[in-house]
Design an enzyme around this catalytic site. Structure first.
Site, PDB file in Angstrom:
ATOM      1  N   VAL A  38       0.816  -1.217   0.000  1.00 55.36           N
ATOM      2  CA  VAL A  38       0.000   0.000   0.000  1.00 55.36           C
ATOM      3  C   VAL A  38       0.850   1.269   0.000  1.00 55.36           C
ATOM      4  CG1 VAL A  38      -1.970  -1.146   1.101  1.00 55.36           C
ATOM      5  CG2 VAL A  38      -0.339   0.118   2.507  1.00 55.36           C
ATOM      6  N   TYR A 124       3.302   8.324  13.476  1.00 57.94           N
ATOM      7  CA  TYR A 124       2.100   7.470  13.513  1.00 57.94           C
ATOM      8  C   TYR A 124       0.870   8.293  13.893  1.00 57.94           C
ATOM      9  CZ  TYR A 124      -0.778   3.410  14.947  1.00 57.94           C
ATOM     10  OH  TYR A 124      -1.771   2.464  15.097  1.00 57.94           O
ATOM     11  N   THR A 159      -1.185  -7.491  19.452  1.00 56.23           N
ATOM     12  CA  THR A 159      -0.889  -8.052  18.130  1.00 56.23           C
ATOM     13  C   THR A 159       0.612  -7.899  17.885  1.00 56.23           C
ATOM     14  OG1 THR A 159      -1.147  -5.944  16.985  1.00 56.23           O
ATOM     15  CG2 THR A 159      -3.142  -7.275  17.250  1.00 56.23           C
TER      16      THR A 159
HETATM   17  N1  NAP Z   1      -2.356  -3.153  17.733  1.00 57.91           N
HETATM   18  C1  NAP Z   1      -2.806  -2.013  18.272  1.00 57.91           C
HETATM   19  O1  NAP Z   1      -2.705  -1.779  19.489  1.00 57.91           O
HETATM   20  C2  NAP Z   1      -3.456  -0.976  17.396  1.00 57.91           C
HETATM   21  C3  NAP Z   1      -4.033   0.135  18.029  1.00 57.91           C
HETATM   22  C4  NAP Z   1      -4.631   1.103  17.249  1.00 57.91           C
HETATM   23  C5  NAP Z   1      -4.666   0.961  15.881  1.00 57.91           C
HETATM   24  N2  NAP Z   1      -4.087  -0.117  15.290  1.00 57.91           N
HETATM   25  C6  NAP Z   1      -4.143  -0.212  13.849  1.00 57.91           C
HETATM   26  O2  NAP Z   1      -4.812  -1.407  13.495  1.00 57.91           O
HETATM   27  C7  NAP Z   1      -4.332  -1.847  12.203  1.00 57.91           C
HETATM   28  C8  NAP Z   1      -3.933  -3.306  12.297  1.00 57.91           C
HETATM   29  O3  NAP Z   1      -2.834  -3.426  13.184  1.00 57.91           O
HETATM   30  P1  NAP Z   1      -2.424  -4.804  13.873  1.00 57.91           P
HETATM   31  O4  NAP Z   1      -2.459  -4.589  15.317  1.00 57.91           O
HETATM   32  O5  NAP Z   1      -3.221  -5.911  13.249  1.00 57.91           O
HETATM   33  O6  NAP Z   1      -0.897  -4.877  13.445  1.00 57.91           O
HETATM   34  P2  NAP Z   1      -0.090  -6.017  12.702  1.00 57.91           P
HETATM   35  O7  NAP Z   1      -0.444  -7.359  13.255  1.00 57.91           O
HETATM   36  O8  NAP Z   1       1.334  -5.573  12.764  1.00 57.91           O
HETATM   37  O9  NAP Z   1      -0.637  -5.961  11.193  1.00 57.91           O
HETATM   38  C9  NAP Z   1      -0.255  -4.935  10.322  1.00 57.91           C
HETATM   39  C10 NAP Z   1      -0.693  -5.331   8.936  1.00 57.91           C
HETATM   40  O10 NAP Z   1      -0.301  -4.290   8.024  1.00 57.91           O
HETATM   41  C11 NAP Z   1       0.343  -4.921   6.916  1.00 57.91           C
HETATM   42  N3  NAP Z   1       1.269  -4.009   6.248  1.00 57.91           N
HETATM   43  C12 NAP Z   1       2.309  -3.340   6.784  1.00 57.91           C
HETATM   44  N4  NAP Z   1       2.939  -2.632   5.826  1.00 57.91           N
HETATM   45  C13 NAP Z   1       2.267  -2.864   4.665  1.00 57.91           C
HETATM   46  C14 NAP Z   1       2.420  -2.418   3.332  1.00 57.91           C
HETATM   47  N5  NAP Z   1       3.428  -1.582   2.956  1.00 57.91           N
HETATM   48  N6  NAP Z   1       1.541  -2.855   2.384  1.00 57.91           N
HETATM   49  C15 NAP Z   1       0.524  -3.697   2.719  1.00 57.91           C
HETATM   50  N7  NAP Z   1       0.323  -4.143   3.983  1.00 57.91           N
HETATM   51  C16 NAP Z   1       1.187  -3.733   4.934  1.00 57.91           C
HETATM   52  C17 NAP Z   1       1.080  -6.103   7.538  1.00 57.91           C
HETATM   53  O11 NAP Z   1       1.485  -7.000   6.537  1.00 57.91           O
HETATM   54  P3  NAP Z   1       2.675  -8.069   6.831  1.00 57.91           P
HETATM   55  O12 NAP Z   1       2.012  -9.232   7.506  1.00 57.91           O
HETATM   56  O13 NAP Z   1       3.210  -8.388   5.485  1.00 57.91           O
HETATM   57  O14 NAP Z   1       3.671  -7.383   7.728  1.00 57.91           O
HETATM   58  C18 NAP Z   1      -0.033  -6.633   8.440  1.00 57.91           C
HETATM   59  O15 NAP Z   1      -0.960  -7.364   7.692  1.00 57.91           O
HETATM   60  C19 NAP Z   1      -3.188  -0.910  11.841  1.00 57.91           C
HETATM   61  O16 NAP Z   1      -3.661   0.080  10.967  1.00 57.91           O
HETATM   62  C20 NAP Z   1      -2.799  -0.300  13.173  1.00 57.91           C
HETATM   63  O17 NAP Z   1      -2.186   0.945  13.017  1.00 57.91           O
HETATM   64  C21 NAP Z   1      -3.488  -1.109  16.022  1.00 57.91           C
END
Ligand code: NAP
Length: 214
Positions: A38, A124, A159
Protein backbone atom coordinates in the site's frame (compact mmCIF):
# COMPACT_ATOMS: atom_id res chain seq x y z
CA UNK A 1 -22.32 -12.43 -2.98
CA UNK A 2 -20.97 -9.31 -1.22
CA UNK A 3 -17.33 -8.42 -1.72
CA UNK A 4 -14.81 -7.44 0.96
CA UNK A 5 -11.47 -5.87 0.05
CA UNK A 6 -9.05 -5.59 2.96
CA UNK A 7 -5.45 -4.43 3.36
CA UNK A 8 -3.42 -5.76 6.28
CA UNK A 9 -5.35 -9.04 6.26
CA UNK A 10 -2.27 -10.92 7.53
CA UNK A 11 -2.08 -8.81 10.68
CA UNK A 12 -3.54 -9.50 14.11
CA UNK A 13 -6.60 -7.36 13.54
CA UNK A 14 -6.86 -8.28 9.85
CA UNK A 15 -6.94 -11.98 10.74
CA UNK A 16 -9.77 -11.42 13.21
CA UNK A 17 -11.71 -9.41 10.62
CA UNK A 18 -11.33 -12.18 8.07
CA UNK A 19 -12.71 -14.70 10.59
CA UNK A 20 -15.75 -12.47 11.07
CA UNK A 21 -16.53 -12.33 7.33
CA UNK A 22 -16.96 -15.99 6.32
CA UNK A 23 -16.14 -16.96 2.74
CA UNK A 24 -19.52 -18.69 2.56
CA UNK A 25 -21.18 -15.26 2.57
CA UNK A 26 -18.42 -12.97 1.32
CA UNK A 27 -16.10 -12.91 -1.66
CA UNK A 28 -12.82 -11.85 -0.06
CA UNK A 29 -9.89 -10.03 -1.64
CA UNK A 30 -7.13 -9.79 0.97
CA UNK A 31 -3.88 -9.38 -0.96
CA UNK A 32 -0.70 -9.94 1.07
CA UNK A 33 1.87 -7.16 1.16
CA UNK A 34 4.03 -8.75 -1.56
CA UNK A 35 1.00 -8.63 -3.89
CA UNK A 36 -0.26 -5.19 -2.87
CA UNK A 37 2.19 -2.90 -1.10
CA UNK A 38 0.00 0.00 0.00
CA UNK A 39 3.06 2.24 -0.11
CA UNK A 40 3.08 1.80 -3.89
CA UNK A 41 0.43 4.02 -5.52
CA UNK A 42 0.96 2.49 -8.96
CA UNK A 43 0.33 -1.03 -7.59
CA UNK A 44 -2.82 0.22 -5.86
CA UNK A 45 -4.13 1.72 -9.12
CA UNK A 46 -3.29 -1.41 -11.11
CA UNK A 47 -4.79 -3.88 -8.65
CA UNK A 48 -7.77 -2.04 -7.17
CA UNK A 49 -9.10 0.25 -9.90
CA UNK A 50 -12.53 -0.88 -11.03
CA UNK A 51 -12.57 -3.75 -8.51
CA UNK A 52 -15.99 -4.10 -6.94
CA UNK A 53 -16.06 -3.72 -3.16
CA UNK A 54 -19.16 -3.56 -0.98
CA UNK A 55 -16.82 -3.05 1.96
CA UNK A 56 -13.21 -1.86 1.97
CA UNK A 57 -11.20 -2.02 5.20
CA UNK A 58 -7.79 -0.38 5.44
CA UNK A 59 -6.13 -2.30 8.26
CA UNK A 60 -2.54 -2.10 6.96
CA UNK A 61 -0.43 -0.12 9.38
CA UNK A 62 3.10 0.28 10.71
CA UNK A 63 4.78 2.01 13.61
CA UNK A 64 8.25 3.56 13.53
CA UNK A 65 8.27 5.45 16.82
CA UNK A 66 10.62 8.34 17.57
CA UNK A 67 10.31 11.96 18.63
CA UNK A 68 10.30 14.35 15.66
CA UNK A 69 13.87 15.53 16.17
CA UNK A 70 15.14 11.95 16.08
CA UNK A 71 12.79 10.67 13.41
CA UNK A 72 14.51 9.11 10.43
CA UNK A 73 13.17 10.78 7.26
CA UNK A 74 12.56 7.51 5.42
CA UNK A 75 10.75 6.05 8.42
CA UNK A 76 8.50 9.13 8.54
CA UNK A 77 7.68 8.71 4.83
CA UNK A 78 7.01 4.99 5.28
CA UNK A 79 4.61 5.59 8.17
CA UNK A 80 2.74 8.23 6.16
CA UNK A 81 2.65 6.05 3.07
CA UNK A 82 1.25 2.91 4.72
CA UNK A 83 -1.07 4.40 7.34
CA UNK A 84 -2.42 7.40 5.47
CA UNK A 85 -1.46 7.88 1.81
CA UNK A 86 -2.07 4.21 1.02
CA UNK A 87 -5.55 4.51 2.53
CA UNK A 88 -6.32 7.56 0.37
CA UNK A 89 -4.93 5.86 -2.74
CA UNK A 90 -7.00 2.70 -2.12
CA UNK A 91 -10.12 4.84 -1.67
CA UNK A 92 -9.38 6.76 -4.88
CA UNK A 93 -8.99 3.49 -6.79
CA UNK A 94 -12.19 1.89 -5.43
CA UNK A 95 -14.53 4.89 -5.30
CA UNK A 96 -15.32 5.28 -9.03
CA UNK A 97 -16.85 1.78 -9.20
CA UNK A 98 -18.68 2.37 -5.91
CA UNK A 99 -20.08 5.64 -7.26
CA UNK A 100 -21.25 3.89 -10.44
CA UNK A 101 -23.02 1.25 -8.31
CA UNK A 102 -24.40 3.84 -5.88
CA UNK A 103 -23.19 1.86 -2.85
CA UNK A 104 -20.08 1.05 -0.86
CA UNK A 105 -18.55 1.33 2.59
CA UNK A 106 -15.00 2.41 3.43
CA UNK A 107 -13.68 1.62 6.92
CA UNK A 108 -10.31 3.01 8.00
CA UNK A 109 -8.46 1.73 11.06
CA UNK A 110 -7.11 4.82 12.82
CA UNK A 111 -5.87 4.96 16.39
CA UNK A 112 -6.43 6.52 19.81
CA UNK A 113 -3.01 8.08 19.16
CA UNK A 114 -4.63 10.29 16.49
CA UNK A 115 -6.51 12.16 19.23
CA UNK A 116 -4.24 11.57 22.24
CA UNK A 117 -0.71 11.05 20.91
CA UNK A 118 1.80 9.64 23.36
CA UNK A 119 5.24 11.21 23.47
CA UNK A 120 7.54 9.74 20.82
CA UNK A 121 4.93 8.59 18.31
CA UNK A 122 4.65 11.71 16.16
CA UNK A 123 4.70 10.13 12.68
CA UNK A 124 2.10 7.47 13.51
CA UNK A 125 -0.14 9.91 15.38
CA UNK A 126 0.03 12.40 12.50
CA UNK A 127 -0.76 9.76 9.89
CA UNK A 128 -3.67 8.36 11.91
CA UNK A 129 -5.01 11.89 12.52
CA UNK A 130 -4.82 12.61 8.78
CA UNK A 131 -6.90 9.48 8.26
CA UNK A 132 -9.68 11.06 10.33
CA UNK A 133 -9.68 14.09 8.02
CA UNK A 134 -9.89 11.72 5.09
CA UNK A 135 -12.88 9.93 6.64
CA UNK A 136 -14.81 13.14 7.25
CA UNK A 137 -14.03 14.50 3.79
CA UNK A 138 -14.87 11.31 1.93
CA UNK A 139 -18.07 10.85 3.93
CA UNK A 140 -19.21 14.35 2.94
CA UNK A 141 -18.12 14.00 -0.69
CA UNK A 142 -19.68 10.62 -1.27
CA UNK A 143 -22.77 10.41 0.93
CA UNK A 144 -24.94 11.53 -1.98
CA UNK A 145 -23.75 8.46 -3.89
CA UNK A 146 -24.89 6.15 -1.12
CA UNK A 147 -21.33 5.54 0.07
CA UNK A 148 -20.49 5.31 3.76
CA UNK A 149 -17.10 6.14 5.29
CA UNK A 150 -16.19 5.42 8.92
CA UNK A 151 -13.14 5.27 11.16
CA UNK A 152 -12.33 2.86 13.97
CA UNK A 153 -10.02 3.58 16.90
CA UNK A 154 -9.68 -0.05 18.00
CA UNK A 155 -7.90 0.52 21.30
CA UNK A 156 -4.67 -1.14 22.37
CA UNK A 157 -4.60 -4.64 20.87
CA UNK A 158 -2.15 -7.42 21.68
CA UNK A 159 -0.89 -8.05 18.13
CA UNK A 160 2.45 -8.17 16.33
CA UNK A 161 2.37 -4.36 16.24
CA UNK A 162 2.46 -4.10 20.04
CA UNK A 163 4.68 -7.13 20.72
CA UNK A 164 7.65 -4.93 21.62
CA UNK A 165 5.71 -2.88 24.18
CA UNK A 166 7.17 -3.58 27.63
CA UNK A 167 5.00 -4.91 30.45
CA UNK A 168 5.69 -1.70 32.35
CA UNK A 169 4.41 0.45 29.48
CA UNK A 170 1.41 -1.85 29.03
CA UNK A 171 0.51 -1.47 32.71
CA UNK A 172 0.75 2.31 32.36
CA UNK A 173 -1.55 2.25 29.32
CA UNK A 174 -3.96 -0.06 31.14
CA UNK A 175 -4.22 2.40 34.01
CA UNK A 176 -6.00 4.80 31.63
CA UNK A 177 -8.68 2.20 30.91
CA UNK A 178 -11.50 2.63 33.41
CA UNK A 179 -12.56 -1.00 32.92
CA UNK A 180 -9.00 -2.23 33.52
CA UNK A 181 -8.84 -4.32 30.35
CA UNK A 182 -7.80 -3.98 26.71
CA UNK A 183 -10.04 -4.53 23.73
CA UNK A 184 -9.44 -7.59 21.52
CA UNK A 185 -9.10 -7.98 17.73
CA UNK A 186 -12.12 -10.30 17.73
CA UNK A 187 -14.35 -7.71 19.38
CA UNK A 188 -13.20 -5.02 16.93
CA UNK A 189 -13.97 -7.34 14.03
CA UNK A 190 -17.46 -8.02 15.41
CA UNK A 191 -18.04 -4.27 15.74
CA UNK A 192 -17.05 -3.67 12.11
CA UNK A 193 -19.41 -6.43 10.99
CA UNK A 194 -22.22 -4.88 13.06
CA UNK A 195 -21.44 -1.40 11.69
CA UNK A 196 -21.54 -2.69 8.15
CA UNK A 197 -24.56 -5.01 8.40
CA UNK A 198 -26.84 -3.36 10.93
CA UNK A 199 -26.13 0.39 10.79
CA UNK A 200 -26.70 1.42 7.17
CA UNK A 201 -27.56 4.99 8.21
CA UNK A 202 -24.17 5.64 9.84
CA UNK A 203 -21.36 7.48 8.04
CA UNK A 204 -18.65 10.02 8.81
CA UNK A 205 -18.21 8.67 12.36
CA UNK A 206 -15.21 7.85 14.50
CA UNK A 207 -15.68 4.91 16.87
CA UNK A 208 -13.38 4.54 19.85
CA UNK A 209 -13.57 0.95 21.11
CA UNK A 210 -11.97 0.98 24.54
CA UNK A 211 -12.58 2.46 28.01
CA UNK A 212 -10.18 5.40 27.97
CA UNK A 213 -12.23 8.42 28.99
CA UNK A 214 -11.18 11.85 27.71
N1 NAP B 1 -2.36 -3.15 17.73
C1 NAP B 1 -2.81 -2.01 18.27
O1 NAP B 1 -2.70 -1.78 19.49
C2 NAP B 1 -3.46 -0.98 17.40
C3 NAP B 1 -4.03 0.14 18.03
C4 NAP B 1 -4.63 1.10 17.25
C5 NAP B 1 -4.67 0.96 15.88
N2 NAP B 1 -4.09 -0.12 15.29
C6 NAP B 1 -4.14 -0.21 13.85
O2 NAP B 1 -4.81 -1.41 13.49
C7 NAP B 1 -4.33 -1.85 12.20
C8 NAP B 1 -3.93 -3.31 12.30
O3 NAP B 1 -2.83 -3.43 13.18
P1 NAP B 1 -2.42 -4.80 13.87
O4 NAP B 1 -2.46 -4.59 15.32
O5 NAP B 1 -3.22 -5.91 13.25
O6 NAP B 1 -0.90 -4.88 13.44
P2 NAP B 1 -0.09 -6.02 12.70
O7 NAP B 1 -0.44 -7.36 13.25
O8 NAP B 1 1.33 -5.57 12.76
O9 NAP B 1 -0.64 -5.96 11.19
C9 NAP B 1 -0.26 -4.94 10.32
C10 NAP B 1 -0.69 -5.33 8.94
O10 NAP B 1 -0.30 -4.29 8.02
C11 NAP B 1 0.34 -4.92 6.92
N3 NAP B 1 1.27 -4.01 6.25
C12 NAP B 1 2.31 -3.34 6.78
N4 NAP B 1 2.94 -2.63 5.83
C13 NAP B 1 2.27 -2.86 4.66
C14 NAP B 1 2.42 -2.42 3.33
N5 NAP B 1 3.43 -1.58 2.96
N6 NAP B 1 1.54 -2.86 2.38
C15 NAP B 1 0.52 -3.70 2.72
N7 NAP B 1 0.32 -4.14 3.98
C16 NAP B 1 1.19 -3.73 4.93
C17 NAP B 1 1.08 -6.10 7.54
O11 NAP B 1 1.49 -7.00 6.54
P3 NAP B 1 2.68 -8.07 6.83
O12 NAP B 1 2.01 -9.23 7.51
O13 NAP B 1 3.21 -8.39 5.48
O14 NAP B 1 3.67 -7.38 7.73
C18 NAP B 1 -0.03 -6.63 8.44
O15 NAP B 1 -0.96 -7.36 7.69
C19 NAP B 1 -3.19 -0.91 11.84
O16 NAP B 1 -3.66 0.08 10.97
C20 NAP B 1 -2.80 -0.30 13.17
O17 NAP B 1 -2.19 0.95 13.02
C21 NAP B 1 -3.49 -1.11 16.02
Amino acid sequence: MKQLVITGGSGGLGNAILSEFPESAWKIFAPPRDELDVGDPEAIRRILTARTADLFIHSAGIIRDAPLLRQDENAWDEVMAVNYQGAADCAAALLPAMIRRGAGHLVFISSYSALHPPVGQVAYATAKAALLGLVNSLARENGRHGIRVNAILPGFLETRMTRAVTDRRKSAILEDHVLGCFNTPGAVAKFIRHLHDDLPAVSGQIFQLDSRVS
